[in-house]
Design an enzyme around this catalytic site. Structure first.
Site, PDB file in Angstrom:
ATOM      1  N   GLU A 119      54.709  68.887  43.082  1.00  0.00           N
ATOM      2  CA  GLU A 119      55.063  69.835  42.019  1.00  0.00           C
ATOM      3  C   GLU A 119      56.302  69.316  41.294  1.00  0.00           C
ATOM      4  O   GLU A 119      57.288  68.915  41.917  1.00  0.00           O
ATOM      5  CB  GLU A 119      55.334  71.221  42.601  1.00  0.00           C
ATOM      6  N   THR A 120      56.219  69.318  39.963  1.00  0.00           N
ATOM      7  CA  THR A 120      57.253  68.677  39.159  1.00  0.00           C
ATOM      8  C   THR A 120      57.758  69.630  38.087  1.00  0.00           C
ATOM      9  O   THR A 120      57.075  70.599  37.725  1.00  0.00           O
ATOM     10  CB  THR A 120      56.693  67.393  38.525  1.00  0.00           C
ATOM     11  N   ASP A 161      59.358  55.507  44.966  1.00  0.00           N
ATOM     12  CA  ASP A 161      60.079  55.267  43.726  1.00  0.00           C
ATOM     13  C   ASP A 161      61.567  55.018  44.026  1.00  0.00           C
ATOM     14  O   ASP A 161      62.181  55.738  44.818  1.00  0.00           O
ATOM     15  CB  ASP A 161      59.916  56.491  42.823  1.00  0.00           C
ATOM     16  N   GLU A 167      59.307  50.531  45.963  1.00  0.00           N
ATOM     17  CA  GLU A 167      59.805  49.962  44.711  1.00  0.00           C
ATOM     18  C   GLU A 167      61.238  49.568  45.040  1.00  0.00           C
ATOM     19  O   GLU A 167      62.123  50.415  45.124  1.00  0.00           O
ATOM     20  CB  GLU A 167      59.765  50.969  43.569  1.00  0.00           C
TER      21      GLU A 167
END
Length: 841
Positions: free
Chosen positions: A256-257, A398, A445
């Site tokens: 959820e963003t 990320d 990343e």
């Protein structure tokens, strides 16, 4: 639904039930637990609806010695909406307090900079779903602010947020996700995709019609209009990925963003979803079923569909920062916390000396603090949930170096010390141990704004290999960085030999943030300031190592084939971006992070067309700005890029030689698969700056075949001497299976072994092209290679003397070197004494 009632209150202080809301299926009772170690009082409240209503019931929770506050209720089952309020030493509990009052207020923060404010309803950091996000509130988002930040003349600290704050949702769901695919990591071939972009284009509704003429893609399902851009729509793409030859779908963030991107609506920010609001909740906007519990069920059904097709599911996860909005009104006393920061600001976030939220490594504020056990537990518990309950097979982290820093070990504003990365950080080690124990995969990343750590993560971690991207972009546009090319094509041994094997290097030349693969060969600079639907956006790298191929359509297609081919032949795990397989373009925009537009959605009509950029962006709105004419018209009636992409991906999937978890020898003829490099004469290694090189991929004692990869990144043809002197004891011949040059487009630039040309002697590779030769074993087929129409010396239509057995490159090349030296000596002698007869050889 009955109102929740407290049960077994005498056990609350001694309870050990886990964080979050959990329904006991045996009793039907629901336990609630939230970490708030600095709070002096915590209440849990139950709401009749997500917005526009006050709590219908409120109960004081009880703290445990572990800093966790707990409660247990009956009548709080699936679909129950709940939130929390907190008090602390900065805001003491006063029985006279009511929501929106200042009773008990001392200061906006306590001595450790925690923002504890009972006027702000907080959702559970462990909530399995969240009702809505703050950006969806529009101007009412200001009601969430605390401290001195004003709204309509009132300080935020005294405004009750109950009627607008996001709420947690109790979820009961038993949807199965199917068996996790068991194939090893070296068999991964990753397709990076955005849930919405994958199927939101109107042409997704006619997918079967668009792609059925393309070999290998018949029988695909159409995406029903109501499912476009959803988990359910993405699930229906599983047969497409299987047909393409890929094995992993990696989804951009699905947690959820905080975003104003709703359905097909083109909002203004955060389309990619890298502002995580809740680390356990699937994004409700990506679900066709938006009922309470709907996103959870639909996500799990999507995972089950991919698993049934033999595909793994990876998630791109953002644990380096959250979406809580940072400090407001330029004041460290003001913030817009809706969850983590309202429970334990200093535990969850990195702070400066004044207690302000930092954003040094992320550029987004709310940088997480991984000196804190609470933050570390949040990550580990989230991973365990998404794997164990939601069925996910792997995670891409990320800006992962943030998880390897220890802010508590340095003074708050000693930035050099704050930037230090610790490969032995307990969280990094715990993640990889959890992954090993539970059987999922983790990929970093390995860079952020504070450091570049590729190759520095602990053993067991995979990493996005940015060095591979940079080396390939440079070499394949003629920069001649030969040493870097060789090192990266061989799996970057220097940086990955301690990580567990070359399969820990995720090789890519394009990703979601940057040019698409076809834009990489079509533009010299980014074009981000263009109008809808391809812009405008901000940011994006100015150094793309791209080249527009002098505007030559055929050369662009050749160079695109080079990038695709090298990504799949290199030692390691290939990753490509959704749409790269058919030439998707963003018209040169290299950072469309905010663009939920038809220009960014996968236009599946392009995948079935021989003139992809000649099509309208949206057939329903032909007046929109069109695609730039990057690709031109291809000779076949279908999209030759897609058929080439499929051939190469399936070649890797079928060849064990190209999927290895160990490095070979520096010499040929050894036990393991080896990548060995030569100049065009095959008698010496390449020299620095060589733009014409040959790579021998020796299968050793493995089950796969041998290959030659002949590269010419120069503007003149390259003739490779493949040796006219042949071993008497031979087992196979060479056949040319790939040539990326434009002359071969009429035949798709690739041939199956039954129709591939036999090659001896020399082979000429055209400028900016790559050819691949594969060892052919006559016992496997009786077919004859078809005639070639004279593409260079040494191309034979008959089988005429075969050089070596599979995996015996060493014997062959020793002979080549001896014969090459002998030929040079004979030529030198002939030039010096032209009248002297030469000895027959």
């Amino acid at each position: 639904m009955t109102s929740p009632l407290p049960v077994s209150q005498d056990q609350w202080a001694h309870g050990s039930w886990p964080l979050g809301a959990h329904v006991d299926p045996r009793t039907g009772e629901t336990t609630f637990a939230v970490a708030a170690p600095h709070a002096t009082r915590v209440t849990v409240e139950f709401f009749p609806r997500a917005q526009g209503a006050d709590a219908e019931a409120s109960f004081a929770m009880v703290p445990g010695v572990d800093g966790v506050w707990r409660a247990r209720f009956s009548g709080a089952r699936h679909g129950t909406l709940y939130g929390f309020r907190t008090w602390g030493t900065n805001w003491s509990y006063d029985p006279a307090w009511t929501p929106g009052s200042l009773a008990g207020f001392v200061s906006d923060r306590d001595a450790d900079f925690n923002h504890l404010n009972p006027n702000k309803v907080l959702f559970d950091p462990y909530a399995r779903e969240v009702t809505h996000n703050p950006l969806s509130l529009g101007e009412n988002k200001a009601l969430l602010g605390s401290g001195p930040a004003e709204f309509e003349g009132r300080a935020g600290r005294e405004i009750d947020s109950a009627q607008v704050a996001p709420k947690g949702v109790v979820v009961e769901d038993a949807t199965a996700t199917g068996a996790n695919p068991a194939f090893p990591e070296e068999d991964n071939a990753i397709y990076e995709a955005h849930v919405k972009n994958l199927t939101l284009h109107p042409n997704a509704t006619t997918l079967s019609e668009l792609l059925s003429p393309t070999p290998g893609f018949a029988g695909l399902p159409d995406i029903p209009a109501p499912l476009r851009g959803t988990y359910a729509g993405a699930a229906m793409m599983a047969p497409y990925l299987g047909a393409l030859g890929l094995t992993v779908i990696e989804l951009l963030p699905v947690h959820e963003t905080d975003s104003d991107q709703v359905g097909a609506h083109a909002g203004s920010t955060n389309h990619w979803g890298y502002q995580t609001l809740a680390f356990f909740a699937p994004n409700r906007d990506y679900s066709s079923d938006k009922s309470l519990g709907g996103p959870t069920r639909e996500f799990k059904e999507m995972v089950a569909a991919f698993h049934a097709a033999g595909l793994k599911v990876y998630l791109d996860v953002v644990y380096n920062h959250s979406a809580e909005g940072g400090n407001w009104a330029d004041s460290p006393d003001a913030a817009g916390f809706t969850s983590l920061g309202g429970f334990a600001t200093a535990d969850y976030y990195g702070l400066d000396a004044a207690g302000g939220l930092i954003d040094g490594a992320t550029g987004t504020s709310n940088q997480m603090n991984y000196s804190s056990p609470l933050s570390c537990a949040l990550v580990l518990d989230s991973l365990e949930y998404w794997h164990g309950v939601m069925g996910v097979d792997g995670f891409r982290f990320d800006l992962a170096p943030v998880l390897g820093r220890r802010p508590a070990d340095a003074a708050p504003e000693d930035w050099d010390a704050q930037r230090r990365f610790f490969p032995d950080h307990p969280l990094l080690l715990s993640i990889v141990e959890l992954a090993r124990r539970q059987g999922f995969e983790v990929v970093a990343e390995a860079w952020d704004l504070w450091g570049y750590e590729v190759g520095n993560f602990p053993a067991g971690w995979g990493e996005w290999n940015g060095r591979f991207r940079d080396a390939m972009r440079a070499y394949l546009k003629g920069d001649g960085n030969t040493d870097e090319f060789m090192a990266m094509f061989n799996g970057d041994y220097l940086h990955f030999h301690e990580n567990g094997g070359p399969h820990k290097s995720v090789n890519f030349v394009t990703a979601h943030d940057g040019f698409t693969m076809f834009d990489l060969v079509s533009y010299n600079t980014k074009i981000n300031d263009q109008p809808f639907p391809f812009g405008p956006t901000d940011g994006g790298s100015d150094d793309n190592m791209s080249w527009d191929s002098s505007g030559d359509h055929a050369l662009r297609r050749t160079r695109w084939r080079n990038f695709w081919l090298i990504t799949f032949l290199a030692r390691g795990v290939p990753m490509i971006v959704s749409g790269d397989e058919y030439g998707r373009t963003q018209n040169g925009n290299n950072n469309p992070w905010s663009l939920n537009t038809v220009g960014m959605w996968n236009n599946w009509a392009q995948a079935g067309s021989n003139d992809p950029t000649g099509l309208p962006v949206d057939p329903q709105h032909p007046d929109l700005p069109g695609y730039h004419d990057n690709i031109g018209v291809m000779p076949d009636a279908t999209n030759a890029l897609l058929t080439f992409a499929r051939y190469v991906a399936r070649l890797r999937a079928e060849q064990p030689t190209l999927r290895q978890r160990s490095w070979g020898d520096a010499e040929l003829g050894g036990k393991d698969v080896s990548y060995v490099y030569f100049g065009t004469a095959l008698d010496d290694p390449p020299r620095p700056g060589d733009r014409q090189i040959a790579v021998a991929i020796d299968s050793g004692e493995g089950d796969g075949d041998d290959f030659w990869v002949l590269l010419n990144m120069y503007d003149q043809p390259a003739t490779f001497d493949l040796a006219e002197t042949l071993e008497e004891d031979h087992q196979h011949e060479w056949r040319r299976i790939i040539d990326t040059a434009s002359w071969a487009e009429a035949e798709g630039n690739a041939w199956d072994m039954d129709h591939a040309q036999a090659v001896t002697g020399t082979y000429t590779v055209e400028p900016w092209s790559i050819a691949v030769l594969q060892a052919h074993h006559p016992s496997t087929t009786s077919s004859k290679p078809k005639e070639l129409w004279g593409r260079g010396d040494g191309l034979q239509v008959d089988r005429a003397g075969l050089p070596y057995r599979r995996g015996r490159f060493g014997l062959f090349l020793d002979r080549v070197r001896r014969d090459g030296v002998a030929r040079i000596e004979r030529l030198t002698e002939a030039k010096a004494h032209p009248d002297k007869p030469t000895e027959a050889k």
